[in-house]
Structure formats: C-alpha cells, structure tokens
Scaffold this motif. Structure first.
Motif, PDB file in Angstrom:
ATOM      1  N   TRP A  43     -48.991  75.582  73.645  1.00 47.82           N
ATOM      2  CA  TRP A  43     -49.379  74.269  74.152  1.00 47.82           C
ATOM      3  C   TRP A  43     -49.097  73.186  73.118  1.00 47.82           C
ATOM      4  CZ3 TRP A  43     -54.812  75.689  76.457  1.00 47.82           C
ATOM      5  CH2 TRP A  43     -54.662  76.155  77.769  1.00 47.82           C
ATOM      6  N   ILE A  44     -49.451  73.445  71.866  1.00 49.59           N
ATOM      7  CA  ILE A  44     -49.212  72.470  70.793  1.00 49.59           C
ATOM      8  C   ILE A  44     -47.717  72.265  70.585  1.00 49.59           C
ATOM      9  CG2 ILE A  44     -49.471  72.057  68.319  1.00 49.59           C
ATOM     10  CD1 ILE A  44     -52.217  73.512  68.562  1.00 49.59           C
ATOM     11  N   TYR A  47     -46.391  70.192  73.401  1.00 48.24           N
ATOM     12  CA  TYR A  47     -46.855  68.814  73.257  1.00 48.24           C
ATOM     13  C   TYR A  47     -46.039  68.077  72.193  1.00 48.24           C
ATOM     14  CZ  TYR A  47     -50.223  64.947  72.898  1.00 48.24           C
ATOM     15  OH  TYR A  47     -50.826  63.717  72.904  1.00 48.24           O
ATOM     16  N   PHE A  48     -45.760  68.755  71.070  1.00 45.45           N
ATOM     17  CA  PHE A  48     -44.981  68.113  70.008  1.00 45.45           C
ATOM     18  C   PHE A  48     -43.537  67.872  70.436  1.00 45.45           C
ATOM     19  CE2 PHE A  48     -48.330  69.112  66.894  1.00 45.45           C
ATOM     20  CZ  PHE A  48     -48.381  67.876  66.265  1.00 45.45           C
ATOM     21  N   GLY A  51     -43.716  65.066  72.777  1.00 48.90           N
ATOM     22  CA  GLY A  51     -44.088  63.878  72.017  1.00 48.90           C
ATOM     23  C   GLY A  51     -42.924  63.307  71.221  1.00 48.90           C
ATOM     24  N   LEU A  75     -50.648  59.659  70.172  1.00 51.93           N
ATOM     25  CA  LEU A  75     -50.339  61.008  70.636  1.00 51.93           C
ATOM     26  C   LEU A  75     -51.095  62.069  69.834  1.00 51.93           C
ATOM     27  CD1 LEU A  75     -46.514  60.753  71.374  1.00 51.93           C
ATOM     28  CD2 LEU A  75     -48.360  61.071  73.033  1.00 51.93           C
ATOM     29  N   LEU A  76     -51.197  61.888  68.525  1.00 50.18           N
ATOM     30  CA  LEU A  76     -51.956  62.841  67.703  1.00 50.18           C
ATOM     31  C   LEU A  76     -53.441  62.805  68.042  1.00 50.18           C
ATOM     32  CD1 LEU A  76     -50.199  62.432  64.250  1.00 50.18           C
ATOM     33  CD2 LEU A  76     -50.152  64.441  65.758  1.00 50.18           C
ATOM     34  N   LEU A  79     -53.897  64.490  71.367  1.00 50.92           N
ATOM     35  CA  LEU A  79     -53.746  65.943  71.234  1.00 50.92           C
ATOM     36  C   LEU A  79     -55.048  66.576  70.771  1.00 50.92           C
ATOM     37  CD1 LEU A  79     -52.095  68.561  71.214  1.00 50.92           C
ATOM     38  CD2 LEU A  79     -51.422  67.987  68.871  1.00 50.92           C
ATOM     39  N   LEU A  83     -57.019  69.113  73.194  1.00 49.95           N
ATOM     40  CA  LEU A  83     -57.211  70.517  72.795  1.00 49.95           C
ATOM     41  C   LEU A  83     -58.686  70.881  72.754  1.00 49.95           C
ATOM     42  CD1 LEU A  83     -54.500  71.061  70.061  1.00 49.95           C
ATOM     43  CD2 LEU A  83     -54.562  72.003  72.380  1.00 49.95           C
ATOM     44  N   VAL A 108     -51.362  67.943  78.437  1.00 48.45           N
ATOM     45  CA  VAL A 108     -50.841  68.606  77.244  1.00 48.45           C
ATOM     46  C   VAL A 108     -49.409  69.083  77.461  1.00 48.45           C
ATOM     47  CG1 VAL A 108     -51.111  70.612  75.728  1.00 48.45           C
ATOM     48  CG2 VAL A 108     -53.106  69.285  76.394  1.00 48.45           C
TER      49      VAL A 108
END
Length: 128
Positions: A43-44, A47-48, A51, A75-76, A79, A83, A108
């Motif tokens: 997921w991270i 997202y990155f 992003g 965005l950070l 996130l 999360l 996400v």
C-alpha cells in the motif's frame, strides 16, 4: 499514461488480497487472509508511486516548485492519517465497517488527491 499503467498492472505489481475481495460480492464475506507486512508495504509503495507521478503532473501543469513541495507535504501527512485509519478499521472494528474501510483504502491505492489538488491550485492561481 504512467498512472494508467500502475492501475492496469496492479495485480502484477502489488500484493493486495482486498482488490479481488472488493470486486466480488463482499457484503457477506469475511475479510480475506493477508500478510500484514506485505499488505502495508505494498500500500505504501503504491501510494508513493502514485504520489511521485502526481507531483510530476502538478509540476508539468503549474511549473512551480512551491506547489510541488506543498503537495508533497500534504501527501505525506495524508499517508500517515490514512494508514492509521486503515490499521484501525482493519484491526479494531468489526467487519460491518467494510464500506468505510473500502473508501479509505481507495485513497491509498488511487491518486485521488491529484483530482483534488489540480482544481484547487487552478482556483488559487486564478484568484491570486
């Protein structure tokens, strides 16, 4: 085009058992089994990737580093909030909150913030 490719190849690029789960008639199904570390990592990662592509699109549209920096900070922040919400809805609530979990997860895994940022920055530019 790159955002479309991320979406088209999502099943090959990312581990997310909830993708197929939410495509099915999930209202009466229990959550699928999943590996927590792999799930959150993917997921991270997704997202990155979304992003970074979103920031690139914002730079191409507006040619202002200040907008890109501000968007990156937002965005950070989003996130971290998302999360935390995903963790809470996945682990602390019963499965009767499936739709809330579904929509949080969408923020996400899809570049929805880009769809919010572009008109907001155009509006800001027009009024300044």
């Amino acid at each position: 085009m790159l955002l479309v490719l991320v979406r088209v190849f999502e099943n090959h690029l990312f581990y997310d058992p909830f993708t197929d789960y939410f495509k099915a008639e999930f209202s009466n199904l229990p959550y699928p089994e999943y590996n927590s570390f792999s799930l959150y990592f993917n997921w991270i990662l997704r997202y990155f990737i979304n992003g970074l592509l979103s920031l690139l699109i914002l730079y191409v549209l507006f040619k202002e580093i200040a907008i890109v920096r501000f968007s990156a900070v937002l965005l950070l922040f989003f996130l971290a909030v998302l999360l935390l919400l995903l963790f809470v809805f996945l682990n602390c609530f019963d499965e009767d909150k499936k739709m809330t979990f579904f929509y949080i997860r969408r923020f996400v895994i899809h570049p929805l913030f880009l769809l919010l940022f572009i008109p907001a920055f155009f509006y800001q530019r027009k009024n300044s």
